[in-house]
Scaffold this active site. Structure first.
Site, mmCIF file in Angstrom:
data_model
loop_
_atom_site.group_PDB
_atom_site.id
_atom_site.type_symbol
_atom_site.label_atom_id
_atom_site.label_comp_id
_atom_site.label_asym_id
_atom_site.label_seq_id
_atom_site.Cartn_x
_atom_site.Cartn_y
_atom_site.Cartn_z
ATOM 1 N N ARG A 128 0.632 -1.122 -0.011
ATOM 2 C CA ARG A 128 -0.110 0.000 0.144
ATOM 3 C C ARG A 128 0.966 1.259 -0.014
ATOM 4 N NH1 ARG A 128 -4.114 -0.721 4.317
ATOM 5 N NH2 ARG A 128 -5.258 -1.720 2.649
ATOM 6 N N TYR A 129 1.710 1.187 0.792
ATOM 7 C CA TYR A 129 2.823 2.370 0.876
ATOM 8 C C TYR A 129 3.889 2.220 -0.193
ATOM 9 C CZ TYR A 129 0.069 2.984 5.322
ATOM 10 O OH TYR A 129 -0.935 3.196 6.053
ATOM 11 N N ARG A 132 7.229 -0.083 1.562
ATOM 12 C CA ARG A 132 6.972 -1.241 2.677
ATOM 13 C C ARG A 132 6.047 -1.821 2.276
ATOM 14 N NH1 ARG A 132 5.857 3.705 4.192
ATOM 15 N NH2 ARG A 132 4.253 4.156 5.340
ATOM 16 N N CYS A 141 -2.767 -18.328 15.143
ATOM 17 C CA CYS A 141 -2.472 -17.414 16.213
ATOM 18 C C CYS A 141 -2.089 -18.417 17.371
ATOM 19 C CB CYS A 141 -3.293 -16.419 16.832
ATOM 20 S SG CYS A 141 -3.260 -15.200 15.131
ATOM 21 N N CYS A 145 -7.975 -13.667 19.497
ATOM 22 C CA CYS A 145 -8.182 -12.385 20.166
ATOM 23 C C CYS A 145 -9.744 -12.114 19.613
ATOM 24 C CB CYS A 145 -7.409 -11.350 19.854
ATOM 25 S SG CYS A 145 -5.619 -11.625 20.341
ATOM 26 N N CYS A 148 -10.092 -9.263 17.096
ATOM 27 C CA CYS A 148 -9.294 -9.401 15.960
ATOM 28 C C CYS A 148 -9.839 -8.780 14.749
ATOM 29 C CB CYS A 148 -8.881 -10.788 15.669
ATOM 30 S SG CYS A 148 -7.639 -10.955 14.103
ATOM 31 N N ARG A 150 -8.797 -9.444 11.672
ATOM 32 C CA ARG A 150 -8.450 -10.318 10.470
ATOM 33 C C ARG A 150 -9.341 -11.624 10.690
ATOM 34 N NH1 ARG A 150 -2.472 -8.967 10.163
ATOM 35 N NH2 ARG A 150 -2.586 -7.063 8.966
ATOM 36 N N ASP A 309 -10.863 -1.031 14.766
ATOM 37 C CA ASP A 309 -11.565 -1.244 13.222
ATOM 38 C C ASP A 309 -12.876 -1.473 13.133
ATOM 39 O OD1 ASP A 309 -8.923 -0.569 12.100
ATOM 40 O OD2 ASP A 309 -8.365 -2.736 12.218
ATOM 41 N N ASP A 346 -6.947 3.572 11.253
ATOM 42 C CA ASP A 346 -6.392 2.793 10.178
ATOM 43 C C ASP A 346 -7.683 3.027 9.130
ATOM 44 O OD1 ASP A 346 -4.819 1.572 8.483
ATOM 45 O OD2 ASP A 346 -4.353 -0.001 9.884
ATOM 46 N N LYS A 353 -2.795 4.655 7.710
ATOM 47 C CA LYS A 353 -3.069 5.179 9.172
ATOM 48 C C LYS A 353 -3.018 6.579 9.114
ATOM 49 C CE LYS A 353 -0.367 1.090 10.731
ATOM 50 N NZ LYS A 353 0.087 0.766 9.535
HETATM 51 S S1 SF4 Z 1 -5.169 -9.837 17.044
HETATM 52 FE FE1 SF4 Z 1 -5.592 -11.553 15.462
HETATM 53 S S2 SF4 Z 1 -4.019 -11.568 14.351
HETATM 54 FE FE2 SF4 Z 1 -3.309 -10.656 16.204
HETATM 55 S S3 SF4 Z 1 -2.684 -12.439 17.703
HETATM 56 FE FE3 SF4 Z 1 -4.976 -11.698 18.031
HETATM 57 S S4 SF4 Z 1 -6.010 -13.171 16.675
HETATM 58 FE FE4 SF4 Z 1 -3.793 -13.236 15.862
#
Ligand code: SF4
Length: 384
Positions: A128-129, A132, A141, A145, A148, A150, A309, A346, A353
């Site tokens: 995107r940038y 990088r 993972c 979380c 998350c 994603r 997000d 973001d 960002k």
């Molecule tokens: S925020 Fe999402 S990508 Fe990051 S460690 Fe937790 S579950 Fe995994």
């Protein structure tokens, strides 16, 4: 000058506590407990196991039953040990145990909130940038979380990064000479084996145009046992290596986390933290200040506060933007600048960002700038 280990240990003992083990893992040997493989194998994934660690609420029961349709639960014994068994609003619990609110998809929620798929020249690389790229190397993972961004990818076996995807990504980075900085991400980059990480680092280090790598990982928070001496020894060969981690609450700053950060810092890594602003977890300037002070003691620089997000099923974690500005206002000037991260949104849809600051500029007329300081007192700066 000799490195005075006693001084470091004083900091560790004074400011950080070891994690007590709940009854369910009392019989585990220290060798097992300190093994990241064992921690991964013994992750809490069932209601039966969870009930042995905490007093599960009705809402958590129902959410767990539905969680297979949205986002599985998996909590390392170490992270589960940080949970308050009797408080369903415990900040550790809120990040790891499903809640009914996750089932709600708000009208503004987006499946790919950061437009990461749109900016992929090859699968697995977001470019995107200008200089990088974000390089997805796994979709696993240590812990899933609840907030998350994603979720659509993480824990989905069908979207795991294959060897072909890895090779195609490396080939793209190799031929794109404008790239100098690679963010090795996931999922959690440390869900890869040491050998696979070393393979990626050695390939990247062999490219003349690549200067720095960042490794994105939450293992320092959820599985600090992953940071072994062998892993750190390997990283030393590929410096400069930046580690971007994700502590959200001071309760996560334990002796185990301190030790993991110390091993990485001693191996020459530069550690940065990317906190996500989460309602009911860290939407309080005092909590953020305490977290950031502890991070500095662990040699981790508070780098970003991300506004949560617009990902699906996490709207209950989102705070008003004013809350983020208020936190920065209560940090800037009131504590050392090193403890004041950048507060950013973001931008949804792939805008990148965007930093936000409380307004310190009162007026600007020609060469005259009228500013206010952190206490609200006005000052005039004159340009030459
Ligand atoms: S925020 Fe999402 S990508 Fe990051 S460690 Fe937790 S579950 Fe995994």
């Amino acid at each position: 000058m000799a490195y005075d280990i006693k001084v470091v240990n004083t900091v560790r003992e004074r400011h950080f506590k070891p994690t007590p083990r709940p009854e369910i893992w009392k019989d585990a040997s220290d060798k097992d407990w300190n093994s990241w493989i064992w921690q991964q194998q013994k992750r809490v994934k069932t209601m039966e196991q969870l009930e042995k660690v905490i007093k599960v609420s009705e809402d958590e029961h129902q959410a767990f039953a539905a969680s297979h349709e949205m986002f599985n639960m998996a909590i390392t014994p170490y992270y589960a040990s940080l949970m308050d068994p009797n408080d369903e609003n415990c900040p550790i619990r809120l990040q790891s145990v499903p809640k009914g609110a996750e089932l709600h998809i708000a009208p503004d929620d987006l499946e790919d909130p950061l437009g990461e798929e749109r900016d992929m020249p090859v699968p697995g690389v977001t470019h995107r940038y200008p200089d990088r790229v974000l390089f997805y190397t796994t979709h696993n993972c240590a812990m899933y979380c609840r907030h998350c961004t994603r979720k659509r990818k993480v824990a989905d076996p069908d979207s795991a990064a294959s060897s072909k995807m890895l090779e195609d990504g490396l080939a793209y980075i190799e031929k794109t000479k404008s790239i100098r900085d690679v963010v090795i991400s996931g999922g959690d980059a440390l869900s890869n084996s040491d050998d696979r990480i070393e393979y990626i680092l050695s390939r990247l280090r062999a490219m003349d145009h690549i200067e720095v790598f960042r490794i994105g990982t939450r293992n320092l928070v959820t599985l600090p046992q992953r940071i072994t001496d062998d892993f750190c020894k390997m990283l030393k060969k590929y410096q400069p290596v930046f580690i971007h981690t994700h502590f959200n609450h001071p309760k996560e700053c334990t002796q185990e986390a301190f030790d993991a950060c110390a091993r990485l810092a001693d191996a020459g890594c530069v550690l940065n933290n990317q906190m996500v602003l989460l309602k009911g977890i860290n939407d309080d300037a005092q909590i953020v200040k305490e977290l950031n002070h502890k991070l500095l003691l662990m040699r981790v620089r508070p780098y970003y506060i991300f506004q949560c997000d617009m990902a699906q099923g996490i709207s209950h974690f989102r705070t008003p933007v004013e809350k983020g500005l208020e936190i920065i206002q209560k940090l800037r000037g009131w504590t050392s600048g090193m403890a004041v991260p950048h507060y950013v949104i973001d931008a949804p849809g792939g805008g990148g960002k965007i930093p936000l600051l409380p307004n310190y500029l009162i007026k600007h007329e020609g060469k005259k700038w009228i500013l206010r300081n952190y206490k609200g007192v006005e000052f005039t700066y004159m340009e030459p």
